[in-house]
Design an enzyme around this catalytic site. Structure first.
Site, short mmCIF file in Angstrom:
data_model
loop_
_atom_site.label_atom_id
_atom_site.label_comp_id
_atom_site.label_asym_id
_atom_site.label_seq_id
_atom_site.Cartn_x
_atom_site.Cartn_y
_atom_site.Cartn_z
N HIS A 190 0.82 -1.21 0.00
CA HIS A 190 0.00 0.00 0.00
C HIS A 190 0.85 1.25 0.00
CE1 HIS A 190 -3.18 -2.88 1.15
NE2 HIS A 190 -3.86 -2.09 0.36
N GLU A 435 -11.45 -9.68 -5.18
CA GLU A 435 -10.02 -9.79 -4.87
C GLU A 435 -9.70 -11.09 -4.12
OE1 GLU A 435 -8.96 -6.23 -2.70
OE2 GLU A 435 -10.75 -6.33 -1.45
N ASP A 459 -4.71 -7.64 -4.51
CA ASP A 459 -5.00 -8.73 -3.59
C ASP A 459 -5.32 -10.03 -4.33
OD1 ASP A 459 -4.62 -7.86 -0.91
OD2 ASP A 459 -6.24 -6.43 -1.22
N CYS A 506 -9.55 -1.88 -10.50
CA CYS A 506 -8.94 -0.77 -9.76
C CYS A 506 -7.61 -1.16 -9.14
CB CYS A 506 -9.91 -0.22 -8.72
SG CYS A 506 -10.33 -1.43 -7.45
C1 PEP Z 1 -6.53 -4.37 -4.80
O1 PEP Z 1 -6.41 -5.22 -3.93
O2 PEP Z 1 -6.20 -4.55 -6.00
C2 PEP Z 1 -7.03 -3.02 -4.47
C3 PEP Z 1 -7.30 -2.13 -5.39
O3 PEP Z 1 -7.18 -2.72 -3.16
P1 PEP Z 1 -5.96 -2.36 -2.17
O4 PEP Z 1 -4.72 -2.19 -2.99
O5 PEP Z 1 -6.34 -1.11 -1.47
O6 PEP Z 1 -5.91 -3.54 -1.27
MG MG Z 2 -7.35 -4.95 -2.01
#
Ligand code: PEP
Ligand code: MG
Length: 571
Positions: A190, A435, A459, A506
């Protein structure tokens, strides 16, 4: 001495600036005896170092931009309070006097003692204070050792740290940091995602940065190559400056194409949306050509503070985003904490050291376990939905039952709010992040309870390949192009479209322009990414012929990744 450190490029671009090393625990602390005649001088050295650290913190506080979140100032104030606490100086002064030892050693003993006390605290909030103790004492130690305090008020600097948590990284938004380098971490953590959204070149996973680098070293961080050049000679530095200028010119050219539509050469329209973490990111979104927000990671509103924001505070934050976008659709993801995203709020009783945090109480699971806390969050969200088009997105979904439970809560809260006289949007789509691999494989079952899908490839890849997304030791295995992952993506898109529900991606995969044709070939028509990635992805879409993209996807699904490689990858 010039040398190069290798790591993983986590955010693209080149940063050139001096280093500020934030991991001072490796400072060599000398221990030596002093004569009775030297005691007073040593005591005064400690007092002076404390005063210098104080002055430095005051300067940092003044340098915080006016519009920075209140928490940034509170964070500095907490350090000032600690520094002023007589307990921090009394013991070391006594040790200097009674044991005839040098000031740095005496303060370091106190540092270790306090760190241990905090480490043993049961309350996770108090336990987290250990880090503050370490940071404050290290600031004083740096002065005592003449290591020179990092000039945090300086306009240009590169942060070098052992590891940066997402909460640390979000604080960089308020500073004038040009880039960062860490010992640990991976490109899909993150923190790395945040660095990209900030446009800060970053190299992670160097293993040695805090040991080999010193504050004041001149660094060139090359986020594309994953290298850090230390104290380069003038000729090399010039080369990097020229590369930096070339990159800048390319970005300017793309900027000129900002208002061109995102359509393939054969006329297929694609929706490009932005990912954001905080309302402050709106400025980036407004400068990009995003059609709306495809992912608002609302958990960042809860970070760098001791408690959770009230319903009203959350509502105000959502309202700021919605109003700033003048009517464009915003997908707000309900709080996704757990795993590496931890909050200090002790009410949440998160167990960061749980058996396996990434597989434990995370995202929607945690929210459903803490209904009062979740209710407050949902009420804020529902109230905000009256202001502009909103979609609610549930993260870390594993079962249909979880989605049904969340939908029931939302339905009840809607009635409750309306009875209280609040307006709530009539049309409020509720969708899910795909995910968890089993959800992707069973996507056709989830179309009955989800109004849209958003594929979280960060994820999804982590869980599908059993590779921790934040662990640089296994990073080479983190491969969204793995046939298993691609098949799940394809199945999710196909299931969503067959049921007539929108499907977005996303995860970070959507932000990589090299993979845009492949994703188009897999059927994706909505991409959400950090705003800085939109120009390159759009350019890639505009170069793409759908027929070729389909062929590419077919090859990739059969396990032939060669078409996706750059010539340099092929050796
Ligand atoms: C993901 O897991 O791809 C996602 C967009 O969520 P995050 O990166 O915040 O876990
Ligand atoms: Mg995620």
């Amino acid at each position: 001495m010039t040398f190069e450190l290798a790591g993983i490029g986590a955010a693209p671009g080149i940063a050139i600036a001096t280093a500020v090393v934030l991991e001072p625990t490796r400072m060599e602390i000398p221990e030596y005896g002093i004569s009775p005649a030297e005691v007073e001088r040593e005591e005064n050295r400690l007092r002076l170092a404390l005063a210098l650290a104080r002055e430095e913190l005051l300067r940092v506080r003044e340098a915080i931009p006016k519009d920075a979140p209140q928490d940034t100032r509170l964070f500095i104030d907490a350090h000032l309070l600690m520094l002023d606490d007589p307990a921090l100086r009394e013991r070391p002064l006594r040790m200097i006097r009674e044991q005839g030892r040098n000031a740095a050693w005496a303060l370091h003993q106190e540092r270790e003692r306090l760190a241990e006390i905090f480490q043993r605290m049961e309350d996770p909030y108090l336990r987290a204070k250990r880090e503050d103790v370490l940071q404050v004492t290290d600031r004083v130690l740096r002065h005592l050792l003449g290591a020179g305090a990092p000039n945090l008020a300086a306009a240009e600097r590169i942060i070098v740290a052992n590891e940066l948590s997402p909460a640390d990284t979000v604080l960089l938004k308020n500073g004038s940091v040009l880039g960062w380098v860490t010992d640990f971490g991976a490109a899909t953590s993150h923190s790395a995602i945040l660095a990209r959204s900030l446009g800060l070149p970053a190299v992670v996973g160097t293993h040695l940065a805090t040991r080999l680098l010193r504050s004041g070293d001149q660094l060139v961080v090359d986020g594309d190559q994953g290298t850090v050049l230390v104290n380069p000679d003038p000729a090399l530095l010039e080369e990097y400056r020229r590369a930096q200028e070339r990159r800048q010119r390319r970005l300017q050219l793309l900027e000129e194409e900002r208002d061109l539509p995102a359509v393939t050469r054969d006329g297929t329209a694609v929706r490009l949306l932005a990912n954001i973490e905080l309302p402050e990111d709106l400025e980036w979104v407004q400068r990009s050509s995003a059609e709306g927000i495809g992912l608002f990671r609302s958990e960042f509103l809860f970070m760098n503070r001791a408690d959770s924001p009230s319903e009203e505070e959350q509502y105000q934050a959502f309202a700021r985003v919605l109003e700033g976008l003048s009517g464009a659709e915003v997908t707000i993801r309900t709080v996704d904490v757990g795993a590496d995203k931890l909050l200090a709020d002790s009410d949440l009783q998160l167990h960061p050291g749980g058996l396996n945090p990434a597989l434990g109480l995370r995202g929607l699971r945690l929210c459903l376990r803490r209904p009062d806390w979740f209710r407050r969050h949902l009420r804020a969200l529902l109230r905000a939905s009256a202001l502009a088009p909103v979609r609610i997105m549930l993260p870390m979904v594993s079962t249909v039952a979880e989605v049904v439970q969340a939908r029931q809560m939302i339905h009840q809260l809607r009635q409750e709010l309306q009875a209280e006289g609040h307006a709530v949007a009539r049309d409020l789509p509720i969708g899910i992040m795909v995910e968890v691999p089993a959800v992707a494989m069973a996507a056709h079952c989830f179309t009955k309870v989800a109004d849209f899908f958003s594929i979280g490839t960060n994820d999804l890849t982590q869980y599908a390949l059993a590779v921790d997304r934040g662990d640089d030791d296994v990073m080479a295995l983190f491969d969204p192009l793995h046939v298993g992952v691609l098949s799940m993506i394809q199945h999710t898109i196909a299931a969503g479209h067959a049921a007539g529900i929108p499907v977005t991606m996303c995860g970070e995969m959507a932000a990589n322009p090299r993979w845009t044709p492949l994703l188009l070939g897999l059927g994706l028509r909505e991409f959400s990414m950090f705003p800085g990635a939109i120009p390159e992805v759009k350019a890639s879409i505009r170069r793409c012929e759908l027929k070729e993209a389909n062929a590419l996807a077919l090859h990739a699904l059969m396990g032939d990744g060669s078409l996706l490689m750059e010539p340099s990858d092929q050796g």
